[in-house]
Design a protein around this motif. Structure first.
Motif, PDB file in Angstrom:
ATOM      1  N   VAL A  42       0.816  -1.214   0.000  1.00 52.65           N
ATOM      2  CA  VAL A  42       0.000   0.000   0.000  1.00 52.65           C
ATOM      3  C   VAL A  42       0.850   1.264   0.000  1.00 52.65           C
ATOM      4  N   GLN A  43       2.045   1.209   0.571  1.00 53.06           N
ATOM      5  CA  GLN A  43       2.922   2.390   0.551  1.00 53.06           C
ATOM      6  C   GLN A  43       3.319   2.743  -0.873  1.00 53.06           C
ATOM      7  N   ARG A  45       1.686   1.914  -3.590  1.00 53.73           N
ATOM      8  CA  ARG A  45       0.474   2.379  -4.286  1.00 53.73           C
ATOM      9  C   ARG A  45       0.167   3.831  -3.933  1.00 53.73           C
ATOM     10  N   MET A  46       0.316   4.166  -2.670  1.00 55.00           N
ATOM     11  CA  MET A  46       0.048   5.532  -2.223  1.00 55.00           C
ATOM     12  C   MET A  46       1.017   6.499  -2.907  1.00 55.00           C
ATOM     13  N   LEU A  47       2.283   6.164  -2.919  1.00 56.77           N
ATOM     14  CA  LEU A  47       3.290   7.013  -3.543  1.00 56.77           C
ATOM     15  C   LEU A  47       3.048   7.125  -5.053  1.00 56.77           C
ATOM     16  N   LEU A  48       2.686   6.025  -5.672  1.00 58.78           N
ATOM     17  CA  LEU A  48       2.393   6.045  -7.107  1.00 58.78           C
ATOM     18  C   LEU A  48       1.173   6.920  -7.384  1.00 58.78           C
ATOM     19  N   GLY A  49       0.142   6.769  -6.569  1.00 57.92           N
ATOM     20  CA  GLY A  49      -1.049   7.604  -6.732  1.00 57.92           C
ATOM     21  C   GLY A  49      -0.744   9.082  -6.562  1.00 57.92           C
ATOM     22  N   GLN A  50       0.039   9.421  -5.528  1.00 55.83           N
ATOM     23  CA  GLN A  50       0.431  10.820  -5.291  1.00 55.83           C
ATOM     24  C   GLN A  50       1.225  11.363  -6.482  1.00 55.83           C
ATOM     25  N   THR A  51       2.101  10.529  -7.010  1.00 56.34           N
ATOM     26  CA  THR A  51       2.921  10.961  -8.145  1.00 56.34           C
ATOM     27  C   THR A  51       2.043  11.202  -9.368  1.00 56.34           C
ATOM     28  N   PHE A  52       1.095  10.308  -9.609  1.00 56.89           N
ATOM     29  CA  PHE A  52       0.186  10.494 -10.745  1.00 56.89           C
ATOM     30  C   PHE A  52      -0.645  11.763 -10.582  1.00 56.89           C
ATOM     31  N   VAL A  53      -1.092  12.054  -9.361  1.00 59.27           N
ATOM     32  CA  VAL A  53      -1.857  13.291  -9.136  1.00 59.27           C
ATOM     33  C   VAL A  53      -0.979  14.493  -9.456  1.00 59.27           C
ATOM     34  N   ARG A  54       0.247  14.493  -8.939  1.00 58.35           N
ATOM     35  CA  ARG A  54       1.157  15.610  -9.179  1.00 58.35           C
ATOM     36  C   ARG A  54       1.449  15.793 -10.666  1.00 58.35           C
ATOM     37  N   LEU A  55       1.539  14.671 -11.398  1.00 54.67           N
ATOM     38  CA  LEU A  55       1.820  14.731 -12.836  1.00 54.67           C
ATOM     39  C   LEU A  55       0.560  14.970 -13.675  1.00 54.67           C
ATOM     40  N   LYS A  56      -0.575  15.107 -12.975  1.00 52.37           N
ATOM     41  CA  LYS A  56      -1.875  15.325 -13.621  1.00 52.37           C
ATOM     42  C   LYS A  56      -2.286  14.145 -14.501  1.00 52.37           C
ATOM     43  N   ARG A  57      -1.847  12.959 -14.104  1.00 55.52           N
ATOM     44  CA  ARG A  57      -2.245  11.720 -14.789  1.00 55.52           C
ATOM     45  C   ARG A  57      -3.383  11.119 -13.965  1.00 55.52           C
ATOM     46  N   PHE A  58      -4.529  11.799 -14.050  1.00 53.38           N
ATOM     47  CA  PHE A  58      -5.631  11.532 -13.142  1.00 53.38           C
ATOM     48  C   PHE A  58      -6.256  10.149 -13.289  1.00 53.38           C
ATOM     49  N   ALA A  59      -6.390   9.649 -14.502  1.00 53.97           N
ATOM     50  CA  ALA A  59      -6.991   8.319 -14.683  1.00 53.97           C
ATOM     51  C   ALA A  59      -6.129   7.249 -14.015  1.00 53.97           C
ATOM     52  N   GLU A  60      -4.817   7.377 -14.157  1.00 58.42           N
ATOM     53  CA  GLU A  60      -3.915   6.406 -13.526  1.00 58.42           C
ATOM     54  C   GLU A  60      -3.939   6.550 -12.003  1.00 58.42           C
ATOM     55  N   ALA A  68      -5.973   0.395  -4.251  1.00 59.27           N
ATOM     56  CA  ALA A  68      -5.539   0.488  -2.855  1.00 59.27           C
ATOM     57  C   ALA A  68      -6.723   0.367  -1.909  1.00 59.27           C
ATOM     58  N   ARG A  69      -7.824   1.002  -2.238  1.00 61.21           N
ATOM     59  CA  ARG A  69      -8.993   0.943  -1.358  1.00 61.21           C
ATOM     60  C   ARG A  69      -9.593  -0.452  -1.314  1.00 61.21           C
ATOM     61  N   ILE A  70      -9.453  -1.222  -2.377  1.00 62.16           N
ATOM     62  CA  ILE A  70      -9.923  -2.616  -2.358  1.00 62.16           C
ATOM     63  C   ILE A  70      -9.080  -3.415  -1.374  1.00 62.16           C
ATOM     64  N   ARG A  71      -7.778  -3.182  -1.371  1.00 63.44           N
ATOM     65  CA  ARG A  71      -6.866  -3.916  -0.498  1.00 63.44           C
ATOM     66  C   ARG A  71      -6.881  -3.412   0.940  1.00 63.44           C
ATOM     67  N   ASP A  72      -7.147  -2.123   1.129  1.00 62.50           N
ATOM     68  CA  ASP A  72      -7.090  -1.536   2.470  1.00 62.50           C
ATOM     69  C   ASP A  72      -8.205  -0.495   2.609  1.00 62.50           C
ATOM     70  N   PRO A  73      -9.479  -0.960   2.647  1.00 61.55           N
ATOM     71  CA  PRO A  73     -10.613  -0.030   2.591  1.00 61.55           C
ATOM     72  C   PRO A  73     -10.727   0.916   3.782  1.00 61.55           C
ATOM     73  N   PHE A  78      -5.916   6.851   1.853  1.00 61.88           N
ATOM     74  CA  PHE A  78      -6.328   6.691   0.457  1.00 61.88           C
ATOM     75  C   PHE A  78      -7.529   7.562   0.133  1.00 61.88           C
ATOM     76  N   ARG A  79      -8.412   7.722   1.115  1.00 62.18           N
ATOM     77  CA  ARG A  79      -9.535   8.622   0.872  1.00 62.18           C
ATOM     78  C   ARG A  79      -9.056  10.069   0.840  1.00 62.18           C
ATOM     79  N   ASP A  80      -8.052  10.372   1.623  1.00 59.15           N
ATOM     80  CA  ASP A  80      -7.450  11.702   1.563  1.00 59.15           C
ATOM     81  C   ASP A  80      -6.857  11.927   0.172  1.00 59.15           C
ATOM     82  N   LEU A  81      -6.158  10.917  -0.353  1.00 57.96           N
ATOM     83  CA  LEU A  81      -5.600  11.013  -1.699  1.00 57.96           C
ATOM     84  C   LEU A  81      -6.714  11.142  -2.736  1.00 57.96           C
TER      85      LEU A  81
END
Length: 185
Positions: A42-43, A45-60, A68-73, A78-81
């Motif tokens: 999950v760490q 995934r969280m970092l990858l998600g944050q990076t995609f948000v920063r890069l404006k790759r929103f679908a990814e 991540a939410r499926i694995r750690d609901p 993750f909801r903050d992200l």
């Protein structure tokens, strides 16, 4: 090149270094390899998600949040992200709704949860090389019952009465007002 799941920590550190060096594409590749090797990381995934948000790759970013939410609901990070993703995309209403849902799910924990989310936000704003490797939180009265058991680490201070006194002194007005943190476990 595949990554052995046992090397997740080292691979995450490499990804952080790559992000610090503004080598975003290499960092994304490294993080994807970590997630491919260990989908439950999950760490990463969280970092990858944050990076995609920063890069404006929103679908990814959204795909990582969903996975991540499926694995750690129950993980509020993750909801903050997800809320941050909604806000970055201009969906202020959805972002606010996601934050509100956190407060509804953890009603008795709203103040410490909000405090945690603000700390998380501040940590994310730090340069990658300045971020701490671990962050410890403290909740005197409720024992951090809003966190999952595996995310807690008890820090015993029984052998350090001067620390107990100093910590309680910070809450002097609450103690004198009847909250009695001095009697908490």
């Amino acid at each position: 090149v595949a990554i052995h799941p046992g090397y997740g920590d080292a691979a995450r550190k490499l990804a952080l270094i790559l992000l610090e060096q503004k080598r975003d594409a290499d960092a994304v590749d490294a993080l994807k390899r970590i997630v491919d090797a260990d989908p439950a990381d999950v760490q990463a995934r969280m970092l990858l998600g944050q990076t995609f948000v920063r890069l404006k790759r929103f679908a990814e970013a959204q795909r990582e949040v969903q996975a991540a939410r499926i694995r750690d609901p129950k993980n509020p990070a993750f909801r903050d992200l997800e809320a941050s993703l909604a806000l970055e995309q201009g969906d202020v209403r959805r972002g606010k709704d996601l934050f509100r849902s956190l407060m509804k799910e953890f009603p008795a924990s709203a103040p410490p949860l909000l405090g945690f989310l603000r700390c998380l936000e501040a940590l994310r704003a730090l340069p990658v090389d300045s971020r701490p490797e671990k962050v410890y939180g403290c909740e005197v009265w409720r024992k951090l019952d809003w966190l999952l058991a595996e995310d807690k680490e008890m820090l015993k201070v029984d052998n350090y009465p001067h620390l107990i006194s100093a910590l309680l002194a910070v809450f002097g007005s609450q103690i004198s007002g009847g909250k009695r943190y001095d009697l908490a476990e």
